[in-house]
Design an enzyme around this catalytic site. Sequence first.
Site, PDB file in Angstrom:
ATOM      1  CG  ASN A  83      -0.249  -0.042   2.513  1.00 56.64           C
ATOM      2  OD1 ASN A  83       0.440   0.914   2.871  1.00 56.64           O
ATOM      3  ND2 ASN A  83      -0.364  -1.139   3.262  1.00 56.64           N
ATOM      4  NE  ARG A  84      -1.470   5.018  -4.391  1.00 59.83           N
ATOM      5  CZ  ARG A  84      -0.744   5.089  -5.498  1.00 59.83           C
ATOM      6  NH1 ARG A  84       0.484   5.552  -5.452  1.00 59.83           N
ATOM      7  NH2 ARG A  84      -1.257   4.702  -6.647  1.00 59.83           N
TER       8      ARG A  84
END
Length: 408
Positions: free
Chosen positions: A218-219
């Site tokens: 994920n970011r």
Amino acid sequence: MKTPRTIVVGITGGIAAYKAVNIVRAFVLNGDSVHVVATPAALRFVGKPTLEAISRNPVHTDLYEGVAEVRHVAIGQGADLIVVAPATANSIAKLAAGLADDLLGNTILASTAPLVIAPAMHTEMWNNPATVANIAVLRSRGITIVGPGVGRLTGTDSGAGRMEEPDTIVAVALAVLDRATPAGEAAASAVPDLAGRRVLISAGGTREPLDPVRFLGNRSSGMQGVALAQAALARGARVTFVAANLEVPVPTSITTVLVGSALEMHEAMTRAAETAEVIIMAAAVADYRPRSVQVGKIKKEDVGDTLMLELVKNPDILADLAAERRPGQLIIGFAAETETDADRLLALGRAKITRKGCDFLVVNRVGKDAGFGTERNTVTVLDRRGVIVNEVSGSKMSVANCILDLIG
Ligand code: CTP
């Protein structure tokens, strides 16, 4: 435009003095007014012209210069913050004893500003009972000690004693200063209010392996978690940090457990929670992981045009920690939501805190332009009943301090 604050940077005679140049530069770039007070020994390691050029102010060393302007007390009286970096074993001993046989000693004694020190010395000196006792005295006076880190020392040895990285010293010092001189408000106390509190923080984003070279991720950059750790350190807490794949450096003086996947984070958090008084779950944890991890690289020839992945649910770390909490343990979770409607965002947060069973939930709108990887953050903090207890928008450090204010 912000009003510049006056920061005195004290530099004492250790090899890490050359790194103090970066600290001075960072304060200047932050818009603060910086005055360097160097001991004569410090100037054997770093040149006065360098420090004057970078600080844009004269560098003072001699107790007997500027006597007419009473310089030995004037510098300390005018300071909003004093940072001593590096602080040698000798200078720490002098500080603990309240000695004032040089300009820096006089400056510190004459000041009521918060003091942050960054020790730097060899491991044996750091572990020496005299230094241990001196550090305990300084801590008991509310002085913020940043580091030392563990790592390569001068020469061939390595161990505890390396000066904390300049970025961390600056971040902690500014956190102390911001709390002492909040914009537009009366000066609050910068006394480390979390002194000795055991705070466990998770940060970053987990990566769930697919094969030896690929993962689902994920970011999350980990910036908010690192800001929390730095702010907690600045407020005197004993921080344990469980970090998953951070894009930002972790302060080397913080006890850090590096993890990769959600399962690894679950194990590390469960273990560390046994001794934590406060848990802050800022990590972005993958909810699902591939059912099986391929031993070799997944090859196109073997798969064809469509690849189906079967995912299984990961444990909910926050919910598990809340279900097994120790008596008196405070647990704070985050909610990463992409919902843009404020009412619906709150409703999601309220449902989430009920599901998780934590004490507070920091509701954070995330997306490509918000939350993850950005310098600033906007959050709404809910308590167990779903009542809004705080709404903050600002730097991740100011958000971190508001979250830490929840610790009673
Ligand atoms: N969290 C956790 N373990 C998981 C998933 C999330 O501990 N397997 C924690 C996060 O660290 C955060 C909180 O739970 O503190 C909420 O995470 P978030 O991603 O917002 O919610 P989810 O529980 O994953 O629910 P959903 O993705 O459906 O919104």
